[in-house]
Scaffold this motif. Structure first.
Motif, PDB file in Angstrom:
ATOM      1  N   MET A   1     -15.268  -9.366   1.699  1.00  0.00           N
ATOM      2  CA  MET A   1     -13.997  -8.258   1.392  1.00  0.00           C
ATOM      3  C   MET A   1     -13.209  -8.670   0.130  1.00  0.00           C
ATOM      4  O   MET A   1     -12.838  -9.699   0.125  1.00  0.00           O
ATOM      5  CB  MET A   1     -13.260  -7.953   2.566  1.00  0.00           C
ATOM      6  N   ASP A   2     -13.003  -7.831  -0.693  1.00  0.00           N
ATOM      7  CA  ASP A   2     -12.195  -7.913  -1.904  1.00  0.00           C
ATOM      8  C   ASP A   2     -10.609  -8.027  -1.661  1.00  0.00           C
ATOM      9  O   ASP A   2     -10.149  -7.782  -0.586  1.00  0.00           O
ATOM     10  CB  ASP A   2     -12.568  -6.946  -3.031  1.00  0.00           C
ATOM     11  N   PHE A   3      -9.961  -8.281  -2.668  1.00  0.00           N
ATOM     12  CA  PHE A   3      -8.557  -8.582  -2.457  1.00  0.00           C
ATOM     13  C   PHE A   3      -7.804  -7.442  -1.786  1.00  0.00           C
ATOM     14  O   PHE A   3      -7.029  -7.266  -0.987  1.00  0.00           O
ATOM     15  CB  PHE A   3      -7.915  -8.841  -3.849  1.00  0.00           C
ATOM     16  N   TRP A   4      -8.164  -6.223  -2.374  1.00  0.00           N
ATOM     17  CA  TRP A   4      -7.454  -4.961  -1.996  1.00  0.00           C
ATOM     18  C   TRP A   4      -7.831  -4.494  -0.596  1.00  0.00           C
ATOM     19  O   TRP A   4      -7.041  -3.769   0.069  1.00  0.00           O
ATOM     20  CB  TRP A   4      -7.778  -3.840  -2.968  1.00  0.00           C
ATOM     21  N   GLY A   5      -9.113  -4.961  -0.274  1.00  0.00           N
ATOM     22  CA  GLY A   5      -9.372  -4.661   1.263  1.00  0.00           C
ATOM     23  C   GLY A   5      -8.777  -5.497   1.985  1.00  0.00           C
ATOM     24  O   GLY A   5      -8.326  -5.081   3.224  1.00  0.00           O
ATOM     25  N   TRP A   6      -8.276  -7.011   1.838  1.00  0.00           N
ATOM     26  CA  TRP A   6      -7.409  -7.593   2.510  1.00  0.00           C
ATOM     27  C   TRP A   6      -6.126  -7.109   2.673  1.00  0.00           C
ATOM     28  O   TRP A   6      -5.339  -7.032   3.939  1.00  0.00           O
ATOM     29  CB  TRP A   6      -7.626  -9.095   2.212  1.00  0.00           C
ATOM     30  N   VAL A   7      -5.272  -6.519   1.381  1.00  0.00           N
ATOM     31  CA  VAL A   7      -4.231  -5.928   1.345  1.00  0.00           C
ATOM     32  C   VAL A   7      -4.206  -4.835   2.439  1.00  0.00           C
ATOM     33  O   VAL A   7      -3.134  -4.652   3.331  1.00  0.00           O
ATOM     34  CB  VAL A   7      -3.633  -5.454  -0.066  1.00  0.00           C
ATOM     35  N   LEU A   8      -5.223  -4.096   2.577  1.00  0.00           N
ATOM     36  CA  LEU A   8      -5.354  -2.890   3.434  1.00  0.00           C
ATOM     37  C   LEU A   8      -5.137  -3.121   4.676  1.00  0.00           C
ATOM     38  O   LEU A   8      -4.679  -2.580   5.631  1.00  0.00           O
ATOM     39  CB  LEU A   8      -6.508  -1.909   2.992  1.00  0.00           C
ATOM     40  N   VAL A   9      -5.977  -4.333   5.109  1.00  0.00           N
ATOM     41  CA  VAL A   9      -5.928  -4.630   6.443  1.00  0.00           C
ATOM     42  C   VAL A   9      -4.502  -5.269   6.965  1.00  0.00           C
ATOM     43  O   VAL A   9      -4.190  -4.880   8.175  1.00  0.00           O
ATOM     44  CB  VAL A   9      -6.948  -5.864   6.701  1.00  0.00           C
ATOM     45  N   ILE A  10      -3.969  -5.746   5.955  1.00  0.00           N
ATOM     46  CA  ILE A  10      -2.644  -6.472   6.536  1.00  0.00           C
ATOM     47  C   ILE A  10      -1.632  -5.354   6.600  1.00  0.00           C
ATOM     48  O   ILE A  10      -0.807  -5.490   7.386  1.00  0.00           O
ATOM     49  CB  ILE A  10      -2.217  -7.532   5.024  1.00  0.00           C
ATOM     50  N   VAL A  11      -1.550  -4.365   5.735  1.00  0.00           N
ATOM     51  CA  VAL A  11      -0.626  -3.209   5.870  1.00  0.00           C
ATOM     52  C   VAL A  11      -1.029  -2.380   7.000  1.00  0.00           C
ATOM     53  O   VAL A  11       0.025  -2.134   7.988  1.00  0.00           O
ATOM     54  CB  VAL A  11      -0.663  -2.450   4.568  1.00  0.00           C
ATOM     55  N   VAL A  12      -2.423  -2.122   7.442  1.00  0.00           N
ATOM     56  CA  VAL A  12      -2.499  -1.603   8.444  1.00  0.00           C
ATOM     57  C   VAL A  12      -2.227  -2.323   9.925  1.00  0.00           C
ATOM     58  O   VAL A  12      -1.381  -1.792  10.920  1.00  0.00           O
ATOM     59  CB  VAL A  12      -3.911  -1.254   8.586  1.00  0.00           C
ATOM     60  N   ALA A  13      -2.440  -3.544   9.785  1.00  0.00           N
ATOM     61  CA  ALA A  13      -2.014  -4.510  10.911  1.00  0.00           C
ATOM     62  C   ALA A  13      -0.387  -4.526  11.026  1.00  0.00           C
ATOM     63  O   ALA A  13       0.043  -4.491  12.081  1.00  0.00           O
ATOM     64  CB  ALA A  13      -2.342  -5.909  10.632  1.00  0.00           C
ATOM     65  N   GLY A  14       0.487  -4.623   9.812  1.00  0.00           N
ATOM     66  CA  GLY A  14       1.563  -4.580   9.944  1.00  0.00           C
ATOM     67  C   GLY A  14       2.146  -3.187  10.697  1.00  0.00           C
ATOM     68  O   GLY A  14       3.189  -3.129  11.389  1.00  0.00           O
ATOM     69  N   LEU A  15       1.795  -2.048  10.133  1.00  0.00           N
ATOM     70  CA  LEU A  15       2.127  -0.885  10.680  1.00  0.00           C
ATOM     71  C   LEU A  15       1.980  -0.544  12.299  1.00  0.00           C
ATOM     72  O   LEU A  15       2.598  -0.206  12.997  1.00  0.00           O
ATOM     73  CB  LEU A  15       1.268   0.310  10.018  1.00  0.00           C
ATOM     74  N   GLY A  16       0.643  -1.301  12.486  1.00  0.00           N
ATOM     75  CA  GLY A  16       0.203  -1.401  14.062  1.00  0.00           C
ATOM     76  C   GLY A  16       1.413  -2.090  14.914  1.00  0.00           C
ATOM     77  O   GLY A  16       1.689  -1.609  15.942  1.00  0.00           O
ATOM     78  N   ILE A  17       1.728  -3.097  14.108  1.00  0.00           N
ATOM     79  CA  ILE A  17       2.732  -3.997  15.219  1.00  0.00           C
ATOM     80  C   ILE A  17       4.093  -3.070  15.114  1.00  0.00           C
ATOM     81  O   ILE A  17       4.501  -3.207  16.373  1.00  0.00           O
ATOM     82  CB  ILE A  17       2.857  -5.400  14.342  1.00  0.00           C
ATOM     83  N   ALA A  18       4.482  -2.526  14.067  1.00  0.00           N
ATOM     84  CA  ALA A  18       5.840  -1.767  14.158  1.00  0.00           C
ATOM     85  C   ALA A  18       5.812  -0.901  14.892  1.00  0.00           C
ATOM     86  O   ALA A  18       6.867  -0.425  15.656  1.00  0.00           O
ATOM     87  CB  ALA A  18       5.875  -1.392  12.428  1.00  0.00           C
ATOM     88  N   ILE A  19       4.588  -0.065  14.877  1.00  0.00           N
ATOM     89  CA  ILE A  19       4.431   1.234  15.907  1.00  0.00           C
ATOM     90  C   ILE A  19       4.497   0.760  17.367  1.00  0.00           C
ATOM     91  O   ILE A  19       5.169   1.201  18.139  1.00  0.00           O
ATOM     92  CB  ILE A  19       3.394   2.026  15.617  1.00  0.00           C
TER      93      ILE A  19
END
Length: 245
Positions: free
Chosen positions: A1-19
């Motif tokens: 997985m490239d850099f931007w793929g990891w960024v997307l995963v982190i963002v989605v995980a953060g949103l999931g935790i916040a929700i």
């Protein structure tokens, strides 16, 4: 997985935790609301559930009652009290008292300093310099002190996320905290006015007897507070001297 793929995963995980956190807080507030509705002989005219869903407060202006609400591991606990049992109200910003109203009579007048601030005075002092110089705020809380030696303090959170002092989040939290601080101040004023009227109606003989009885009761309560660890020996001595002077 490239850099931007990891960024997307982190963002989605953060949103999931916040929700998930937002849903959990919403459920806690709903549980407090439902428990409050089932309380007999209490019709809230104004109520607030803390920002974190851990505590709340409701007022029945007609019955002159206040309900302290706590949401803990075992569920929601309600503590109804009369407005005369409210001793003080303080607004804390990052642990520093910015405004305070306290009873001018009863046990509250003698104990309020040690009871409300004695346990956290060092923390408040340590934070005060940093808080004044910072343009950001992390917490806004309202602390209510009540006439209960087992659980005298009730904190309600209005903000627990860092924000700028000129930002909408902080201003909104402070507006709401000031509103509730003002309501408690009104209740305190009503209780003080009633005490003043009762003292004016007493005959000298009645007043003397009542003062003696009241003094004995307050000394007993002071001893109880010391035995329970709420007051240190030094604080006990200071408050005892104030009562006897």
């Amino acid at each position: 997985m490239d850099f931007w793929g990891w960024v997307l995963v982190i963002v989605v995980a953060g949103l999931g935790i916040a929700i998930a956190q937002a849903i959990a807080v919403s459920n806690k507030k709903k549980a407090m609301e439902e428990e409050l509705e089932s309380l007999p002989d209490f019709s809230p005219t104004q109520k607030i559930m803390g920002n974190n869903g851990d505590t709340g407060l409701a007022i029945d202006e007609e019955r002159k009652k206040v309900v302290l609400i706590k949401n803990g591991p075992t569920g929601v606990a309600l503590k109804p009290i009369t407005y005369r049992d409210v001793l003080s109200s303080e607004i804390f910003v990052d642990g520093e008292t910015v405004t305070k109203t306290a009873r001018g009579s009863q046990l509250g007048g003698a104990l309020i300093g040690g009871l409300a601030l004695g346990g956290v005075g060092a923390i408040i002092g340590g934070l005060s310099g940093k808080t004044r110089s910072s343009e950001k705020v992390k917490r806004v809380d309202l602390r209510i002190t009540v006439n209960d030696t087992k659980s005298p303090l009730h904190d309600i959170n209005f903000m627990d996320i860092e924000g700028k002092k000129d930002g909408i989040i902080y201003k909104s939290a402070m507006d709401e905290a000031r509103h509730w601080h003002g309501l408690i101040a009104v209740l305190i004023k009503m209780a003080d006015n009633e005490d003043a009227r009762k003292e004016g109606d007493e005959t000298p003989l009645q007043a003397s007897g009542d003062i003696t009885s009241s003094l004995a009761d307050e000394l007993s309560k002071l001893s109880d507070l010391r035995d329970k660890g709420v007051l240190s020996d030094e604080e006990f001595t200071i408050q005892k001297q104030r009562l006897l002077s």
